[in-house]
Design a protein around this motif. Structure first.
Motif, PDB file in Angstrom:
ATOM      1  N   SER A   1       0.535  -1.208  -0.286  1.00 28.44           N
ATOM      2  CA  SER A   1      -0.013   0.046   0.375  1.00 28.44           C
ATOM      3  C   SER A   1       0.952   1.468  -0.138  1.00 28.44           C
ATOM      4  O   SER A   1       0.033   2.706  -0.847  1.00 28.44           O
ATOM      5  N   ALA A   2       1.859   1.178   0.606  1.00 20.52           N
ATOM      6  CA  ALA A   2       2.506   2.251   0.645  1.00 20.52           C
ATOM      7  C   ALA A   2       3.690   2.381  -0.636  1.00 20.52           C
ATOM      8  O   ALA A   2       3.548   4.123  -1.421  1.00 20.52           O
ATOM      9  N   ARG A   3       4.108   1.587  -1.633  1.00 22.89           N
ATOM     10  CA  ARG A   3       4.185   1.661  -3.406  1.00 22.89           C
ATOM     11  C   ARG A   3       3.367   2.497  -3.486  1.00 22.89           C
ATOM     12  O   ARG A   3       3.603   3.358  -4.728  1.00 22.89           O
ATOM     13  N   LEU A   4       2.677   1.797  -3.741  1.00 20.97           N
ATOM     14  CA  LEU A   4       0.901   2.460  -3.841  1.00 20.97           C
ATOM     15  C   LEU A   4       1.126   3.667  -3.920  1.00 20.97           C
ATOM     16  O   LEU A   4       0.908   4.883  -4.761  1.00 20.97           O
ATOM     17  N   VAL A   5       0.754   4.188  -2.687  1.00 22.80           N
ATOM     18  CA  VAL A   5       1.004   5.670  -2.463  1.00 22.80           C
ATOM     19  C   VAL A   5       1.420   6.608  -3.043  1.00 22.80           C
ATOM     20  O   VAL A   5       1.370   7.333  -3.274  1.00 22.80           O
ATOM     21  N   ALA A   6       2.882   6.218  -2.353  1.00 20.72           N
ATOM     22  CA  ALA A   6       3.807   6.746  -3.532  1.00 20.72           C
ATOM     23  C   ALA A   6       4.388   6.725  -4.618  1.00 20.72           C
ATOM     24  O   ALA A   6       4.902   8.010  -5.409  1.00 20.72           O
ATOM     25  N   ASN A   7       3.864   6.152  -5.454  1.00 17.86           N
ATOM     26  CA  ASN A   7       4.013   6.063  -7.166  1.00 17.86           C
ATOM     27  C   ASN A   7       2.410   7.271  -7.297  1.00 17.86           C
ATOM     28  O   ASN A   7       3.094   8.395  -8.291  1.00 17.86           O
ATOM     29  N   GLU A   8       1.681   6.846  -6.718  1.00 13.94           N
ATOM     30  CA  GLU A   8       0.696   7.861  -6.926  1.00 13.94           C
ATOM     31  C   GLU A   8       0.998   9.465  -6.946  1.00 13.94           C
ATOM     32  O   GLU A   8       0.894  10.368  -7.517  1.00 13.94           O
ATOM     33  N   LEU A   9       1.696   9.975  -5.537  1.00  9.76           N
ATOM     34  CA  LEU A   9       1.711  10.822  -5.151  1.00  9.76           C
ATOM     35  C   LEU A   9       3.220  11.336  -6.390  1.00  9.76           C
ATOM     36  O   LEU A   9       2.619  13.147  -6.336  1.00  9.76           O
ATOM     37  N   SER A  10       3.770  10.712  -6.361  1.00  7.42           N
ATOM     38  CA  SER A  10       5.068  10.534  -7.165  1.00  7.42           C
ATOM     39  C   SER A  10       4.484  11.611  -8.670  1.00  7.42           C
ATOM     40  O   SER A  10       5.053  12.847  -9.224  1.00  7.42           O
ATOM     41  N   LYS A  11       3.350  10.774  -8.670  1.00  8.61           N
ATOM     42  CA  LYS A  11       2.725  11.732  -9.883  1.00  8.61           C
ATOM     43  C   LYS A  11       1.917  12.913 -10.307  1.00  8.61           C
ATOM     44  O   LYS A  11       1.699  13.775 -10.724  1.00  8.61           O
ATOM     45  N   ARG A  12       1.427  13.001  -8.595  1.00 14.18           N
ATOM     46  CA  ARG A  12       0.266  13.914  -8.543  1.00 14.18           C
ATOM     47  C   ARG A  12       1.571  15.529  -8.826  1.00 14.18           C
ATOM     48  O   ARG A  12       1.269  16.883  -8.676  1.00 14.18           O
ATOM     49  N   TRP A  13       2.351  15.487  -7.428  1.00 16.21           N
ATOM     50  CA  TRP A  13       3.554  15.868  -7.607  1.00 16.21           C
ATOM     51  C   TRP A  13       4.905  16.490  -7.969  1.00 16.21           C
ATOM     52  O   TRP A  13       5.435  17.205  -7.962  1.00 16.21           O
ATOM     53  N   LYS A  14       4.916  15.223  -9.013  1.00 15.55           N
ATOM     54  CA  LYS A  14       6.021  15.404 -10.348  1.00 15.55           C
ATOM     55  C   LYS A  14       6.888  15.439  -9.520  1.00 15.55           C
ATOM     56  O   LYS A  14       8.260  16.514 -10.231  1.00 15.55           O
ATOM     57  N   GLN A  15       7.749  14.567  -8.086  1.00 13.34           N
ATOM     58  CA  GLN A  15       9.236  14.648  -6.985  1.00 13.34           C
ATOM     59  C   GLN A  15       8.450  13.168  -7.078  1.00 13.34           C
ATOM     60  O   GLN A  15       7.749  12.401  -7.039  1.00 13.34           O
ATOM     61  N   SER A  16      10.088  12.738  -7.097  1.00 13.30           N
ATOM     62  CA  SER A  16      10.227  10.787  -6.721  1.00 13.30           C
ATOM     63  C   SER A  16       9.958  11.471  -5.189  1.00 13.30           C
ATOM     64  O   SER A  16      10.721  12.092  -3.646  1.00 13.30           O
ATOM     65  N   VAL A  17       9.174   9.998  -4.661  1.00  8.02           N
ATOM     66  CA  VAL A  17       8.472   9.534  -3.625  1.00  8.02           C
ATOM     67  C   VAL A  17       9.153   8.253  -3.164  1.00  8.02           C
ATOM     68  O   VAL A  17       8.741   7.071  -3.865  1.00  8.02           O
ATOM     69  N   VAL A  18       9.988   8.433  -2.353  1.00  9.54           N
ATOM     70  CA  VAL A  18      10.765   6.656  -2.312  1.00  9.54           C
ATOM     71  C   VAL A  18      10.507   6.064  -1.130  1.00  9.54           C
ATOM     72  O   VAL A  18      10.338   6.368   0.045  1.00  9.54           O
TER      73      VAL A  18
END
Length: 327
Positions: free
Chosen positions: A50-67
């Motif tokens: 679930s963390a990786r799914l949220v991180a991936n979606e936030l990175s798209k929204r923020w145009k920034q890496s979420v690791v």
């Protein structure tokens, strides 16, 4: 040098210094660099997924890496300690679960305070526990099981994946709410406990739906009740505990994001708003369901904090009656 010039230079120096101080970050340019979500469990598990799914979606929204960074060990406390000590600027946050609150009562040597060391950010997943029995069990519904428990003609037992986990807590809370006696049989993991449940070695268990769904689909287990206010879409024919006659019994496994205490409120609010927007996205909800997770009802940071406080109070009451420590 004129006083005005001195004041101007002093002000500039102070502003420059504040820019490097913890908590000086604001939401105006957030996130300006990669954000790290620390997970206290191994890759591949429900929380990590679930963390990786949220991180991936936030990175798209923020145009920034979420690791996502995994720091497994000690039931998530290694990761929690790292985040508690991190700079409170929104760039290092913890993805944790119900075990975070439970650790206060399971581990007496924590290096942080489960409440005061963190700022609640967003609830991402909430999965209610389910009471299951073997498909070969004579108990077709919760009423039949309760009648047998209260007759005390035989000893009953329930399995869990270890002392201090949510299924253990669910079993002990069930005993208190129903006034029954059931022996707790802890296993080192969920798999062997499920095998023994199916084989009739133990009588019941209180897993999350994700742990039991495949066995239910295969006809190896029978679900008697869901520990939620409403029925689950995936188990629409299974009543809630309240519907089945046991009031005030709800317990769940949740996943959520916590930040170090002192993280600026505007950053917390921004992350919360963006996460909640994801949780309302049908595609994200379906992706979480495919993992065996369920998207949480979006909460504000204060509402998430209130949920954590209520949960701590319930667990504290339970810990006063039942030994939840791992040793």
């Amino acid at each position: 040098m004129p006083t005005s010039t001195l004041l101007a230079r002093a002000g500039a120096a102070l502003a420059s210094l504040c820019a490097f101080m913890p908590g000086a970050a604001t939401a105006a340019d957030y996130p300006a660099r990669p954000v790290t979500l620390i997970v206290g469990y191994l890759p591949g598990g429900a929380i990590d997924q679930s963390a990786r799914l949220v991180a991936n979606e936030l990175s798209k929204r923020w145009k920034q890496s979420v690791v996502v960074e995994n720091r497994p060990g000690a039931n998530g406390t290694i990761a929690a300690a790292a985040v508690a000590d991190a700079r409170p600027d929104g760039y290092t946050m913890l993805v944790t679960a119900t075990s975070h609150n439970l650790n206060k009562f399971v581990n007496k040597n924590l290096r942080y305070d489960v409440a005061r060391s963190f700022t609640p950010v967003a609830l991402t997943v909430e999965v209610p526990n389910v009471l299951v029995v073997s498909a070969s069990s004579p108990y077709q519904d919760l009423g039949q099981l309760l009648a047998a428990l209260r007759e005390k003609k035989k000893a009953f037992s329930y399995s869990s994946q270890g002392v201090g986990g949510v299924p253990h807590l669910a079993g002990e809370l069930f005993k208190i709410r129903t006034g029954t006696e059931i022996l707790h049989v802890p296993y080192k993991g969920a798999a062997q406990g499920m095998t023994d449940l199916i084989g009739g070695v133990v009588d019941m268990s209180f897993p999350s739906p994700g742990s039991a769904m495949s066995y239910l689909a295969q006809g190896k287990l029978r679900a008697l009740a869901v520990a939620a206010p409403e029925r689950l879409a995936q188990l629409k024919d299974v009543p809630t505990f309240a519907e089945a006659g046991v009031a005030d019994y709800t317990i769940s496994t949740w996943h959520g994001i916590l930040a170090p205490a002192g993280t600026p409120a505007d950053i917390v609010d921004q992350v919360n708003a963006d996460v909640n927007a994801l949780l309302r996205d049908p595609n994200v909800r379906k992706a979480l369901e495919a993992q065996g997770n369920l998207a949480a009802q979006p909460l504000t940071p204060p509402q998430f904090g209130e949920k954590l406080a209520r949960e701590l109070a319930i667990y504290g009451d339970l810990a006063a009656k039942v030994d939840l420590t791992a040793n």
